[in-house]
Write a protein that holds these residues in place. Structure first.
Motif, PDB file in Angstrom:
ATOM      1  N   UNK A  69      24.805  -5.407 -41.441  1.00 53.87           N
ATOM      2  CA  UNK A  69      25.475  -6.701 -41.314  1.00 53.87           C
ATOM      3  C   UNK A  69      25.252  -7.555 -42.563  1.00 53.87           C
ATOM      4  N   UNK A  70      24.047  -7.477 -43.122  1.00 57.45           N
ATOM      5  CA  UNK A  70      23.764  -8.212 -44.359  1.00 57.45           C
ATOM      6  C   UNK A  70      24.623  -7.683 -45.503  1.00 57.45           C
ATOM      7  N   UNK A  71      24.769  -6.356 -45.589  1.00 56.25           N
ATOM      8  CA  UNK A  71      25.604  -5.761 -46.640  1.00 56.25           C
ATOM      9  C   UNK A  71      27.065  -6.180 -46.479  1.00 56.25           C
ATOM     10  N   UNK A  72      27.543  -6.219 -45.243  1.00 61.89           N
ATOM     11  CA  UNK A  72      28.920  -6.655 -44.986  1.00 61.89           C
ATOM     12  C   UNK A  72      29.091  -8.098 -45.452  1.00 61.89           C
ATOM     13  N   UNK A  73      28.168  -8.957 -45.057  1.00 64.45           N
ATOM     14  CA  UNK A  73      28.238 -10.372 -45.449  1.00 64.45           C
ATOM     15  C   UNK A  73      28.215 -10.521 -46.958  1.00 64.45           C
ATOM     16  N   UNK A  74      27.287  -9.823 -47.620  1.00 63.95           N
ATOM     17  CA  UNK A  74      27.178  -9.910 -49.077  1.00 63.95           C
ATOM     18  C   UNK A  74      28.459  -9.439 -49.755  1.00 63.95           C
ATOM     19  N   UNK A  75      29.040  -8.358 -49.262  1.00 64.38           N
ATOM     20  CA  UNK A  75      30.284  -7.828 -49.845  1.00 64.38           C
ATOM     21  C   UNK A  75      31.426  -8.819 -49.674  1.00 64.38           C
ATOM     22  N   UNK A  76      31.515  -9.418 -48.484  1.00 67.33           N
ATOM     23  CA  UNK A  76      32.592 -10.379 -48.234  1.00 67.33           C
ATOM     24  C   UNK A  76      32.446 -11.612 -49.119  1.00 67.33           C
ATOM     25  N   UNK A  77      31.219 -12.102 -49.253  1.00 68.72           N
ATOM     26  CA  UNK A  77      30.985 -13.285 -50.086  1.00 68.72           C
ATOM     27  C   UNK A  77      31.320 -12.971 -51.540  1.00 68.72           C
ATOM     28  N   UNK A  78      30.871 -11.809 -52.024  1.00 72.72           N
ATOM     29  CA  UNK A  78      31.168 -11.406 -53.396  1.00 72.72           C
ATOM     30  C   UNK A  78      32.659 -11.243 -53.633  1.00 72.72           C
ATOM     31  N   UNK A  79      33.356 -10.646 -52.676  1.00 69.16           N
ATOM     32  CA  UNK A  79      34.793 -10.454 -52.790  1.00 69.16           C
ATOM     33  C   UNK A  79      35.507 -11.806 -52.797  1.00 69.16           C
ATOM     34  N   UNK A  80      35.090 -12.702 -51.905  1.00 63.80           N
ATOM     35  CA  UNK A  80      35.711 -14.029 -51.838  1.00 63.80           C
ATOM     36  C   UNK A  80      35.515 -14.787 -53.144  1.00 63.80           C
ATOM     37  N   UNK A  81      34.321 -14.700 -53.716  1.00 72.01           N
ATOM     38  CA  UNK A  81      34.051 -15.397 -54.981  1.00 72.01           C
ATOM     39  C   UNK A  81      34.919 -14.854 -56.103  1.00 72.01           C
ATOM     40  N   UNK A  82      35.154 -13.549 -56.099  1.00 74.30           N
ATOM     41  CA  UNK A  82      35.895 -12.926 -57.192  1.00 74.30           C
ATOM     42  C   UNK A  82      37.404 -13.108 -57.062  1.00 74.30           C
ATOM     43  N   UNK A  83      37.942 -13.034 -55.859  1.00 74.78           N
ATOM     44  CA  UNK A  83      39.388 -12.939 -55.711  1.00 74.78           C
ATOM     45  C   UNK A  83      40.031 -14.029 -54.867  1.00 74.78           C
ATOM     46  N   UNK A  84      39.266 -15.024 -54.412  1.00 80.28           N
ATOM     47  CA  UNK A  84      39.836 -15.977 -53.456  1.00 80.28           C
ATOM     48  C   UNK A  84      40.904 -16.879 -54.053  1.00 80.28           C
ATOM     49  N   UNK A  85      41.011 -16.958 -55.386  1.00 76.79           N
ATOM     50  CA  UNK A  85      42.033 -17.824 -55.967  1.00 76.79           C
ATOM     51  C   UNK A  85      43.442 -17.347 -55.662  1.00 76.79           C
ATOM     52  N   UNK A  86      43.628 -16.037 -55.583  1.00 78.13           N
ATOM     53  CA  UNK A  86      44.982 -15.525 -55.371  1.00 78.13           C
ATOM     54  C   UNK A  86      45.171 -14.887 -54.008  1.00 78.13           C
ATOM     55  N   UNK A  87      44.163 -14.214 -53.505  1.00 76.10           N
ATOM     56  CA  UNK A  87      44.300 -13.603 -52.180  1.00 76.10           C
ATOM     57  C   UNK A  87      43.033 -13.842 -51.363  1.00 76.10           C
ATOM     58  N   UNK A  88      42.934 -15.007 -50.728  1.00 74.78           N
ATOM     59  CA  UNK A  88      41.738 -15.296 -49.939  1.00 74.78           C
ATOM     60  C   UNK A  88      41.540 -14.244 -48.849  1.00 74.78           C
ATOM     61  N   UNK A  89      40.314 -13.817 -48.637  1.00 78.21           N
ATOM     62  CA  UNK A  89      40.084 -12.812 -47.602  1.00 78.21           C
ATOM     63  C   UNK A  89      40.081 -13.430 -46.213  1.00 78.21           C
ATOM     64  N   UNK A  90      40.455 -12.630 -45.230  1.00 80.38           N
ATOM     65  CA  UNK A  90      40.201 -13.020 -43.852  1.00 80.38           C
ATOM     66  C   UNK A  90      38.690 -12.995 -43.667  1.00 80.38           C
ATOM     67  N   UNK A  91      38.182 -13.861 -42.843  1.00 75.96           N
ATOM     68  CA  UNK A  91      36.739 -13.957 -42.688  1.00 75.96           C
ATOM     69  C   UNK A  91      36.163 -12.875 -41.787  1.00 75.96           C
ATOM     70  N   UNK A  92      36.998 -12.249 -40.985  1.00 76.77           N
ATOM     71  CA  UNK A  92      36.525 -11.203 -40.080  1.00 76.77           C
ATOM     72  C   UNK A  92      36.802  -9.834 -40.699  1.00 76.77           C
TER      73      UNK A  92
END
Length: 137
Positions: A69-92
């Motif tokens: 679960x920690x790895x999932x959270x870390x990956x999502x946060x990292x992905x959001x930081x990198x790409x959220x300007x153009x394609x924000x991720x769904x949080x789930x």
């Protein structure tokens, strides 16, 4: 051109991205595509009301327990930081589970089972659906 037209005519486009190193390296191409499509539409005065979102998909066998679960959270946060300007991720996140193809092969849904795995999958799926509804609203 057909895909671009389909995107422009859609309310919501979701790009599933498997949370693996290679896929995460190529994910910026999705962001570039969205940015270029938006820029093209603006230059031609084509209205674009499409909401673009990414959805990270996780292989359940690699993400078990609290560490998973920690790895999932870390990956999502990292992905959001990198790409959220153009394609924000769904949080789930969407987690691959054998339950999905197994139930499809039986012509049944994940909601037709009361097992612990099914209950977990139902909660995950409900969270993804709620995120999609929130994005449309």
């Amino acid at each position: 051109p057909e895909i671009s037209k389909l995107f422009v005519d859609s309310d919501l486009v979701i790009f599933p991205v498997k949370a693996e190193p290679q896929e995460l390296k190529t994910a910026p191409k999705l962001g570039n595509y969205v940015a270029n499509l938006t820029q093209f539409c603006q230059s031609k005065n084509i209205p674009i009301n499409t909401k673009f979102r990414s959805m990270l998909c996780f292989e359940s066998s690699k993400y078990r327990g609290e560490k998973g679960l920690t790895k999932i959270t870390d990956t999502m946060v990292g992905f959001a930081n990198a790409f959220s300007n153009t394609i924000p991720p769904l949080l789930a996140p969407m987690i691959f589970r054998s339950l999905y193809p197994n139930k499809i092969s039986e012509a049944r849904s994940i909601y037709s089972s009361e097992s612990v795995e099914a209950k977990t999958a139902q909660q995950e799926f409900d969270a993804v659906v709620q995120q999609i509804i929130n994005t449309l609203n």
